[in-house]
Design an enzyme around this catalytic site. Structure first.
Site, PDB file in Angstrom:
ATOM      1  N   TYR A  23      40.069  36.207  38.128  1.00 42.19           N
ATOM      2  CA  TYR A  23      40.105  37.675  38.092  1.00 42.19           C
ATOM      3  C   TYR A  23      40.212  38.147  36.648  1.00 42.19           C
ATOM      4  CZ  TYR A  23      40.861  37.430  43.089  1.00 42.19           C
ATOM      5  OH  TYR A  23      40.728  37.172  44.420  1.00 42.19           O
ATOM      6  N   ASN A  32      38.031  45.175  30.462  1.00 41.75           N
ATOM      7  CA  ASN A  32      39.487  45.355  30.423  1.00 41.75           C
ATOM      8  C   ASN A  32      40.193  44.064  30.803  1.00 41.75           C
ATOM      9  OD1 ASN A  32      38.546  47.961  30.192  1.00 41.75           O
ATOM     10  ND2 ASN A  32      40.187  48.817  31.398  1.00 41.75           N
ATOM     11  N   ARG A  37      44.247  42.960  37.999  1.00 37.93           N
ATOM     12  CA  ARG A  37      44.812  43.510  39.221  1.00 37.93           C
ATOM     13  C   ARG A  37      43.851  44.509  39.844  1.00 37.93           C
ATOM     14  NH1 ARG A  37      51.146  45.036  39.651  1.00 37.93           N
ATOM     15  NH2 ARG A  37      51.309  44.368  41.773  1.00 37.93           N
ATOM     16  N   ASN A  46      36.262  47.053  48.509  1.00 37.64           N
ATOM     17  CA  ASN A  46      34.810  47.046  48.624  1.00 37.64           C
ATOM     18  C   ASN A  46      34.270  45.876  49.448  1.00 37.64           C
ATOM     19  OD1 ASN A  46      32.119  47.844  47.871  1.00 37.64           O
ATOM     20  ND2 ASN A  46      32.142  46.016  46.617  1.00 37.64           N
ATOM     21  N   CYS A  53      32.571  37.224  46.451  1.00 36.68           N
ATOM     22  CA  CYS A  53      33.948  37.354  45.971  1.00 36.68           C
ATOM     23  C   CYS A  53      34.710  36.055  46.173  1.00 36.68           C
ATOM     24  CB  CYS A  53      34.647  38.511  46.655  1.00 36.68           C
ATOM     25  SG  CYS A  53      33.831  39.130  48.097  1.00 36.68           S
ATOM     26  N   HIS A  54      34.149  35.169  46.982  1.00 38.07           N
ATOM     27  CA  HIS A  54      34.849  33.896  47.225  1.00 38.07           C
ATOM     28  C   HIS A  54      34.824  33.013  45.984  1.00 38.07           C
ATOM     29  CE1 HIS A  54      30.607  33.169  48.391  1.00 38.07           C
ATOM     30  NE2 HIS A  54      30.807  32.055  47.725  1.00 38.07           N
ATOM     31  N   SER A  59      43.960  32.976  38.231  1.00 38.89           N
ATOM     32  CA  SER A  59      43.923  32.262  36.941  1.00 38.89           C
ATOM     33  C   SER A  59      44.495  30.859  37.067  1.00 38.89           C
ATOM     34  CB  SER A  59      44.697  33.040  35.903  1.00 38.89           C
ATOM     35  OG  SER A  59      46.014  33.179  36.343  1.00 38.89           O
ATOM     36  N   GLU A  81      30.379  24.208  48.074  1.00 39.94           N
ATOM     37  CA  GLU A  81      29.561  24.388  46.871  1.00 39.94           C
ATOM     38  C   GLU A  81      29.860  23.332  45.808  1.00 39.94           C
ATOM     39  OE1 GLU A  81      29.330  28.321  45.472  1.00 39.94           O
ATOM     40  OE2 GLU A  81      28.380  28.993  47.299  1.00 39.94           O
TER      41      GLU A  81
END
Length: 84
Positions: A23, A32, A37, A46, A53-54, A59, A81
């Site tokens: 992220y 940014n 977050r 969304n 998004c998977h 971190s 994958e």
DNA sequence: TAGTTGACCGGAA
DNA sequence: ATTCCGGCCAACT
């Protein structure tokens, strides 16, 4: 106007298969570095099957959630994958 | 406009 | 290694 959410979506969509991004990385790419977050919040709000998004993980390498099948699904996809 | 929430991160105990 | 705390940002109500 391009909001962070739009940039994030674009970035996440560009993540190559078999690769994972944190992220924080996405936030940094969005402009940014501290918006990690916000990135997560946007992703959750969304729903979009076009956005892998998977491939976005914490971190620390751990996963937090998935609105498209749950953590199990996410883990399964990444494993499939070739991501460890 | 202001207040609340959350798929985060980094440091401290 | 695990748990707790504070801080930053965007979206939602």
């Amino acid at each position: 106007m391009k909001t962070i959410a739009d940039k994030v979506r674009d970035i996440v969509r560009k993540i190559p298969k078999g690769k994972t991004m944190t992220y924080k990385e996405v936030a940094t790419r969005a402009g940014n570095p501290k918006a990690a977050r916000a990135v997560g919040a946007v992703m959750r709000s969304n729903y979009d099957p076009s956005i892998p998004c998977h491939r976005v993980i914490a971190s620390d390498g751990s996963m937090r959630g998935y609105n498209r099948g749950g953590i199990e699904r996410k883990h399964e996809i990444l494993f499939d994958e070739g991501v460890r």
